[in-house]
Structure formats: structure tokens, C-alpha cells
Design a protein around this motif. Structure first.
Motif, short mmCIF file in Angstrom:
data_model
loop_
_atom_site.label_atom_id
_atom_site.label_comp_id
_atom_site.label_asym_id
_atom_site.label_seq_id
_atom_site.Cartn_x
_atom_site.Cartn_y
_atom_site.Cartn_z
N TYR A 105 0.84 -1.21 0.00
CA TYR A 105 0.00 0.00 0.00
C TYR A 105 0.87 1.25 0.00
CZ TYR A 105 -3.90 3.10 0.91
OH TYR A 105 -4.84 4.10 0.80
N ALA A 106 1.90 1.28 0.87
CA ALA A 106 2.77 2.45 0.95
C ALA A 106 3.50 2.67 -0.38
CB ALA A 106 3.78 2.26 2.08
N ARG A 107 3.96 1.59 -0.99
CA ARG A 107 4.66 1.71 -2.27
C ARG A 107 3.74 2.24 -3.36
NH1 ARG A 107 6.11 -3.04 -2.43
NH2 ARG A 107 4.68 -3.92 -3.98
N SER A 108 2.48 1.79 -3.35
CA SER A 108 1.51 2.25 -4.35
C SER A 108 1.21 3.74 -4.20
CB SER A 108 0.21 1.45 -4.24
OG SER A 108 -0.53 1.81 -3.08
N GLN A 109 1.46 4.27 -3.00
CA GLN A 109 1.23 5.70 -2.75
C GLN A 109 2.51 6.52 -2.88
OE1 GLN A 109 -2.03 6.79 -2.19
NE2 GLN A 109 -2.39 4.64 -2.75
N GLY A 110 3.57 5.87 -3.37
CA GLY A 110 4.81 6.57 -3.64
C GLY A 110 5.78 6.69 -2.47
N HIS A 111 5.62 5.83 -1.47
CA HIS A 111 6.50 5.90 -0.30
C HIS A 111 7.54 4.78 -0.35
CE1 HIS A 111 4.00 8.96 1.48
NE2 HIS A 111 2.94 8.22 1.26
N PRO A 112 8.81 5.11 -0.48
CA PRO A 112 9.86 4.08 -0.59
C PRO A 112 10.24 3.45 0.75
CG PRO A 112 10.84 6.26 -0.69
CD PRO A 112 9.35 6.47 -0.65
N ASN A 113 9.93 4.13 1.84
CA ASN A 113 10.32 3.65 3.16
C ASN A 113 9.12 3.62 4.11
OD1 ASN A 113 13.30 3.54 2.69
ND2 ASN A 113 13.02 5.75 2.44
N LEU A 114 9.19 2.67 5.05
CA LEU A 114 8.08 2.47 5.98
C LEU A 114 8.65 2.14 7.35
CD1 LEU A 114 4.97 1.92 6.45
CD2 LEU A 114 5.44 -0.44 5.78
N TRP A 115 8.02 2.67 8.41
CA TRP A 115 8.43 2.32 9.77
C TRP A 115 7.29 1.57 10.45
CZ3 TRP A 115 7.06 3.07 14.92
CH2 TRP A 115 8.05 2.79 15.86
N ILE A 116 7.61 0.39 10.97
CA ILE A 116 6.66 -0.43 11.73
C ILE A 116 7.32 -0.75 13.06
CG2 ILE A 116 5.29 -2.54 11.78
CD1 ILE A 116 5.42 -2.65 8.76
N ASP A 117 6.67 -0.43 14.15
CA ASP A 117 7.30 -0.59 15.47
C ASP A 117 7.73 -2.02 15.74
OD1 ASP A 117 4.72 -1.56 15.67
OD2 ASP A 117 4.23 -0.50 17.51
N ALA A 118 6.97 -2.99 15.30
CA ALA A 118 7.27 -4.39 15.63
C ALA A 118 8.60 -4.85 15.07
CB ALA A 118 6.15 -5.30 15.13
N CYS A 119 8.93 -4.42 13.84
CA CYS A 119 10.13 -4.96 13.19
C CYS A 119 11.22 -3.92 12.93
CB CYS A 119 9.76 -5.65 11.88
SG CYS A 119 9.04 -4.56 10.63
N CYS A 120 10.99 -2.65 13.27
CA CYS A 120 12.00 -1.63 13.01
C CYS A 120 12.70 -1.15 14.29
CB CYS A 120 11.37 -0.45 12.28
SG CYS A 120 10.88 -0.83 10.58
N ILE A 121 12.54 -1.90 15.37
CA ILE A 121 13.27 -1.63 16.61
C ILE A 121 13.96 -2.92 17.03
CG2 ILE A 121 13.14 -0.88 19.01
CD1 ILE A 121 10.49 0.48 18.38
#
Length: 374
Positions: free
Chosen positions: A80-96
Motif C-alpha cells: 500500500y505504501a509503495r503504491s502511494q509513492g512511499h519508498p520507506n516504511l516504519w513499523i514498530d514491531a520490526c523496526c526496533i
């Protein structure tokens, strides 16, 4: 700050988050658990080792193997983020990397900033269908568990742009379009949600009341999830229990000149001082000491955000205005509150209140320490 590349699903490090464009996810963790930082790293290592040659990060065959091992939540959010033009995403579960206590502490103290700097916050509501009208009184949107979690309070207030996504990852609406509905659900003024009013203009008691009734998995998170709301930082010490909430209040007390911090435990039908002294006692004793979780040396402080459930609607009064109302001579002398080993040392203005005599009863005179005016 670690970020998830929405095309390759790799975790990459950003030295300065303010210089990177990214989307951020707000969600309620699954009861079966979430894939962690270590899980993502292991999946990538395993996927690469299954090929007899060195793969490019964008190799479709490598990405297929990686996708097959990632959770649906991660792949769907990346898509979904990529389809909206966002190359990067932060998710608390896997980005800490939670195996590092220093990184965990930094992440918890920085989370408010990270949500404020994100281009957009995607709120994933796993218990809401995209086919319903979220505005209707009995909608699943209004009843979503997301509105009842402690950490999601700042995730609702802080981001400049919020998009709500249903369980099928279709858009439900934006905070701009649903502000009045969310105000009904949470009690948070629409002007705060839409950033038309600054958070700092809301009293401490009101901000605490927003958190009343929200749940956290760890008792310490009752305090940690509110640090950004009050603009303070705390050392993260899991295992300290309710003492974390005491420390939060101590830090607020020393940094924010707003005595509504002490307006907790109020009964819903008692909003001011009635004339007869006897009717003061329900206000003073509305929370039984037996039910307080905080240490006995900290009774000036509340034991949890729930103690502020009925503390809505208080507005701080400037010291000069306040002193003028009470005709106090030392208007320039602010109240002092100092934590100590014996609790909190405080100085407050004292006024004498007199109740005239009635029939054969003598008049009554008593002193009241004044905190705030409603």
C-alpha cells in the motif's frame, strides 16, 4: 532509526530521520505475535542462502521467497505504501531491535518525533470492514480496539496526515474527514486532531483524561506512551511497575507550570467547592487509598491515567490572573513543587473560608490550599 524498504523489504538505517521520506504504521499487535527485527533479518539471510548465486536486492525470484515468509501485515502495508509513492516504511514491531536496551529506550523516547516527521501515518484497523459507514453510531470503526490502546493516543494526535485502512487494506477515510466522529469516540477536540490548536494549550489534566481507560500490555507503558504528549523524556526501566507513572508525573511537575496535574480522582458530580465543609470530603476522598497502585509516599500523584477519567474541562489560569482573583499580595511568587525522599514538598496559596452561623450553631472557619480555577 531503522526503516523498511517497501520494494525490497530490507531493513535499512537512517542516520537522520528528518532527512528521509517515510510512511509510518499504527496498529494493534496481533495476539499471535508480530515478526520482529531479528525475524526480518533471518528471513533475508535464509532467502539469499537458498540461491546458488549472489542475488540482486530487486531480483524477482528472491523477492518472491522473501514475501512468502513475511507476514501479511508487513507485505500488505509495504504494497500500500509503495503504491502511494512511499519508498520507506516504519513499523514498530520490526523496526526496533529490542535486544538492545539502549536502542529500545531511544526508540520509545523518539517515537513522538518519528510520528510527527512521517509523511503519512497509516492506521490499520484489523477489526473494521471497508464496506461500512464509519460515521454511523454503531459502526465497528467507532468500536475498534485501536481507540482503546495506550500507544495509539500519540499516534492519533501527532502525525500531520492520517489515513485509516480497513482489514482488507482499503481506505476508510482520513482524520480530516472523520475528525468529528473521532472526537465523539475519544473526547479529543477536533481542533487538536486537525492541528488547528497546539497540544501545549491543553491542560495536563485534560491530556491525562484522554489516556484514561486506554490499555497497555506492560504497566510501565502507561507512562512511557505519554512522554511525547507532555514533551518529557524518561529512562525506560521495564520492571519498575507503577513507579514509572510516578516518575512521569514528577517530570511533568518540574517542567510544566500547570497544577491541574493534581486534579485526579474527582467524582463526576463534584466540580467545585460547595459552601458546607462536609461536602468537601467526597472531593477529597473520592479515590480510596486502598485502590492506589502508586507508592505511599506519592499520594499527591495519581496511580494511573484512569484516575483522571473525570478530569476533563480544566483550563490553567495564568499566575497573575489567578492571584488577582484571590487578591493575593505575592502574585509574582509561583507555587513550588519539589520531589523528595518523603514525597513532594510544595508551597500553595492558602485562603480562609468562613461559613456564617445558622440558628444555634456556631460559624465555621477553615483554610483551603488553592490549586487551580475551573
Amino acid at each position: 532509526m531503522w526503516l523498511l524498504n517497501t520494494s525490497t523489504y530490507q531493513i535499512v538505517f537512517a542516520e537522520d530521520p528528518s532527512q528521509v521520506r517515510y510512511a509510518i504504521l499504527s496498529h494493534v499487535w496481533s495476539s499471535t505475535g508480530e515478526q520482529t527485527f531479528q525475524h526480518i533479518q533471518t528471513i533475508h539471510t535464509s532467502a539469499r542462502s537458498s540461491f546458488p548465486y549472489t542475488c540482486e536486492d530487486t531480483d524477482p525470484r528472491l523477492l518472491d521467497v522473501i514475501r512468502s515468509q513475511l507476514s501479511t501485515k508487513i507485505t500488505s502495508c509495504c504494497d500500500y505504501a509503495r503504491s502511494q509513492g512511499h519508498p520507506n516504511l516504519w513499523i514498530d514491531a520490526c523496526c526496533i531491535d529490542k535486544t538492545s536496551s539502549a536502542e529500545l529506550s531511544e526508540a520509545i523516547n523518539s517515537m513522538f518525533t518519528w510520528y510527527s516527521q512521517a509523511d503519512v501515518c497509516y492506521v490499520f484497523l484489523s477489526d473494521v470492514s471497508s464496506s461500512e459507514n464509519p460515521v454511523e453510531k454503531l459502526s465497528f470503526f467507532r468500536r475498534s480496539i485501536w481507540f482503546k490502546r495506550g500507544w495509539t493516543l500519540q499516534e492519533l494526535i501527532v502525525p500531520s496526515r492520517i489515513v485509516f485502512l480497513a482489514k482488507d487494506w482499503r481506505m476508510i477515510g482520513t482524520v480530516a474527514g472523520l475528525a468529528k466522529t473521532i472526537e465523539d469516540v475519544t473526547g479529543i477536540d477536533a481542533d487538536i486532531l486537525l492541528h488547528r490548536r497546539q497540544l501545549q494549550t491543553v491542560s495536563v489534566a485534560q491530556r491525562m483524561a484522554w489516556a484514561a481507560g486506554r490499555e497497555t500490555t506492560r504497566i510501565e507503558d502507561e507512562a512511557y506512551c505519554l512522554m511525547g504528549i507532555f514533551g518529557v523524556r524518561l529512562a525506560v526501566i521495564y520492571g519498575e511497575g507503577s513507579q514509572a507513572f510516578v516518575r512521569l508525573q514528577e517530570e511533568i511537575m518540574t517542567r510544566i507550570p500547570d497544577q491541574s496535574l493534581f486534579l485526579w480522582g474527582i467524582q463526576p458530580d463534584v466540580r467545585c467547592f460547595p459552601p458546607p465543609p462536609a461536602t468537601l470530603w467526597p472531593l477529597l476522598t473520592s479515590v480510596s487509598m486502598v485502590h492506589l497502585r502508586a507508592s505511599k509516599s506519592a499520594y499527591l500523584f495519581a496511580s494511573s491515567p484512569m484516575d483522571f477519567f473525570h478530569s476533563k474541562g480544566f483550563t490553567p489560569v495564568p499566575l497573575g490572573t489567578f492571584s488577582g482573583m484571590l487578591e493575593l499580595p505575592d502574585a509574582s511568587r509561583p507555587p513550588l513543587h519539589t520531589p523528595s525522599g518523603y514525597g513532594v514538598y510544595t508551597t500553595l496559596p492558602i485562603i480562609t473560608l468562613s461559613i456564617p452561623a445558622e440558628e444555634d450553631q456556631e460559624g465555621t472557619e477553615f483554610q483551603a490550599a488553592i490549586l487551580v480555577r475551573m
